[in-house]
Design an enzyme around this catalytic site. Structure first.
Site, PDB file in Angstrom:
ATOM      1  N   ASP A  56       0.795  -1.237   0.000  1.00 39.92           N
ATOM      2  CA  ASP A  56       0.000   0.000   0.000  1.00 39.92           C
ATOM      3  C   ASP A  56       0.830   1.291   0.000  1.00 39.92           C
ATOM      4  O   ASP A  56       0.318   2.350  -0.338  1.00 39.92           O
ATOM      5  CB  ASP A  56      -0.934   0.031   1.210  1.00 39.92           C
ATOM      6  CG  ASP A  56      -2.061  -0.988   1.099  1.00 39.92           C
ATOM      7  OD1 ASP A  56      -2.189  -1.611   0.029  1.00 39.92           O
ATOM      8  OD2 ASP A  56      -2.806  -1.155   2.077  1.00 39.92           O
ATOM      9  N   GLU A  69      -9.370   0.777  -4.251  1.00 35.19           N
ATOM     10  CA  GLU A  69     -10.443  -0.002  -3.613  1.00 35.19           C
ATOM     11  C   GLU A  69     -11.098   0.750  -2.450  1.00 35.19           C
ATOM     12  O   GLU A  69     -12.250   0.509  -2.139  1.00 35.19           O
ATOM     13  CB  GLU A  69      -9.905  -1.355  -3.127  1.00 35.19           C
ATOM     14  CG  GLU A  69      -8.835  -1.214  -2.074  1.00 35.19           C
ATOM     15  CD  GLU A  69      -8.402  -2.541  -1.471  1.00 35.19           C
ATOM     16  OE1 GLU A  69      -9.108  -3.538  -1.609  1.00 35.19           O
ATOM     17  OE2 GLU A  69      -7.323  -2.552  -0.852  1.00 35.19           O
ATOM     18  N   LEU A 105      -3.689 -10.513  -7.233  1.00 39.17           N
ATOM     19  CA  LEU A 105      -2.553 -10.651  -8.159  1.00 39.17           C
ATOM     20  C   LEU A 105      -1.447  -9.675  -7.777  1.00 39.17           C
ATOM     21  O   LEU A 105      -0.259  -9.959  -7.926  1.00 39.17           O
ATOM     22  CB  LEU A 105      -2.996 -10.283  -9.583  1.00 39.17           C
ATOM     23  CG  LEU A 105      -3.632 -11.334 -10.460  1.00 39.17           C
ATOM     24  CD1 LEU A 105      -3.946 -10.722 -11.820  1.00 39.17           C
ATOM     25  CD2 LEU A 105      -2.674 -12.501 -10.639  1.00 39.17           C
TER      26      LEU A 105
HETATM   27  O1  F6P Z   1      -2.548  -4.011   3.141  1.00 47.19           O
HETATM   28  C1  F6P Z   1      -2.296  -4.658   1.944  1.00 47.19           C
HETATM   29  C2  F6P Z   1      -3.579  -5.081   1.284  1.00 47.19           C
HETATM   30  O2  F6P Z   1      -3.234  -5.781   0.115  1.00 47.19           O
HETATM   31  C3  F6P Z   1      -4.563  -3.972   0.974  1.00 47.19           C
HETATM   32  O3  F6P Z   1      -4.226  -3.262  -0.183  1.00 47.19           O
HETATM   33  C4  F6P Z   1      -5.849  -4.736   0.879  1.00 47.19           C
HETATM   34  O4  F6P Z   1      -6.951  -3.927   1.175  1.00 47.19           O
HETATM   35  C5  F6P Z   1      -5.695  -5.790   1.924  1.00 47.19           C
HETATM   36  O5  F6P Z   1      -4.308  -5.977   2.111  1.00 47.19           O
HETATM   37  C6  F6P Z   1      -6.322  -7.109   1.581  1.00 47.19           C
HETATM   38  O6  F6P Z   1      -6.189  -7.957   2.663  1.00 47.19           O
HETATM   39  P1  F6P Z   1      -6.438  -9.525   2.624  1.00 47.19           P
HETATM   40  O7  F6P Z   1      -5.282 -10.151   1.941  1.00 47.19           O
HETATM   41  O8  F6P Z   1      -6.533  -9.918   4.036  1.00 47.19           O
HETATM   42  O9  F6P Z   1      -7.679  -9.728   1.839  1.00 47.19           O
END
Ligand code: F6P
Length: 327
Positions: free
Chosen positions: A132, A227, A258
């Protein structure tokens, strides 16, 4: 007076990020060079609570620098949020005579480390590992560059089909509460617009912008959506916009996890190596409860509480440039 450090533990926690393995390797090898013993903790704070520690030697981290994911596994621990869970974690560290820990992760990881370090006398150093890029105190986090490159590759492919069919594509990229991935991806793919949580864009403004594009004879358009956008994800935004266009056929693509995988880019391998190395040196210098980062190409140290405040600013020059170049 700072304690003598002889045994350290390293772990990865939260969402995995490409380059975490390179950071683990750098920690283990820098520690070994300095005659420290290193233990790897499996599954982040979960493994710390359950006492899943095992010795890591220099050869154990061979042939991992180019691999995505994390050899130590990772987790988002609910138990570590509780005082009881943290007490169990402390007891595990004591059982292995651990003098200090290196935590590789993001916001949640350092929130946990910050609380733990106020309760127990074991120094922690953080290495920013999250796609992020939302941690204050470092220009880049480990994994961000790879995630952006993955998103670019996907959007390039979407452009081909969008162009062939005159379509309006809403492409959703990750970034829970931040638009770093979205903004970089939009600039690098020549997107028509980008929607990020840091900047309020109304649906009316978006429709207006896309209509101007149609007037300027844009045959297709790609909108990158972070998102975490307050108006919703790509599917919800597409739903609100699609009736305003009969010229374009509207489609949605969500790149999703991905972006979390794959071999780290050279940039991420170098960053992870520098930060893993710096984390061990920071411990040896008596530093504690700070995240190491890279600011203007130099190593910096930021207290956990500041790193996690969620107020890392976007580069406004990039935001303005993205608008100008999308004309
Ligand atoms: O913090 C990294 C991240 O990939 C975010 O961009 C995303 O919202 C979240 O983790 C998704 O988390 P998980 O892998 O638990 O679905």
């Amino acid at each position: 007076m700072s304690r003598e450090i002889k045994r350290i533990a390293v772990f990865t926690s939260g969402g995995d990020a490409p380059g975490m393995n390179a950071a683990i390797r750098a920690v283990v090898r820098t520690a070994a060079y300095n005659d420290l013993h290193v233990y790897g903790i499996s599954r982040g704070y979960e493994g710390m609570i359950d006492g899943e520690l095992s010795r890591l030697d220099v050869r154990d981290v061979g042939n991992i620098i180019h691999r995505g994911g994390t050899m130590l596994k990772t987790a988002r621990s609910q138990r570590f949020i509780t005082a009881e869970g943290r007490k169990m974690a402390y007891e595990s560290l004591l059982a292995y005579d651990i003098d200090a820990c290196i935590a590789i992760g993001g916001n949640g990881t350092f929130t946990g480390a910050d609380i733990f370090s106020k309760e127990y006398d074991i120094p922690f150093i953080g290495v920013p590992g999250t796609i992020d890029n939302d941690l204050y105190g470092t220009d880049f986090t480990v994994g961000f560059d790879t995630a952006v490159n993955t998103a670019i590759e996907a959007v390039d492919k979407i452009r081909d089909t969008a162009d062939s069919h005159n379509r309006l594509f809403f492409v959703e990229v990750m970034g829970r509460n931040s638009g770093f991935i979205a903004l970089s991806t939009a600039i690098c793919t020549g997107a028509g617009s980008v929607l990020i949580p840091e900047i309020h864009t109304s649906i009316e403004e978006l429709i207006d912008l896309l209509k101007k594009g149609v007037k300027r004879k844009k045959l297709f358009s790609v909108v990158i959506v972070a998102e975490g956008h307050p108006q919703g994800g790509a599917a919800q935004i597409a739903q609100k916009v699609k009736d305003a266009f009969d010229y374009y056929d509207t489609k949605v693509a969500i790149i999703g996890h991905l972006q979390r995988g794959g071999s780290p880019t050279g940039f991420d391998r170098l960053l992870a190596s520098r930060l893993g190395f710096a984390a061990v040196e920071a411990l040896l210098q008596g530093k504690s409860n700070v995240m190491v980062g890279l600011v203007h190409d130099s190593i910096s140290y930021t207290p956990f509480a500041e790193a996690i405040k969620n107020d890392k600013p976007l580069n406004n020059d990039l935001v303005r440039m993205a608008e100008v170049l999308a004309i």
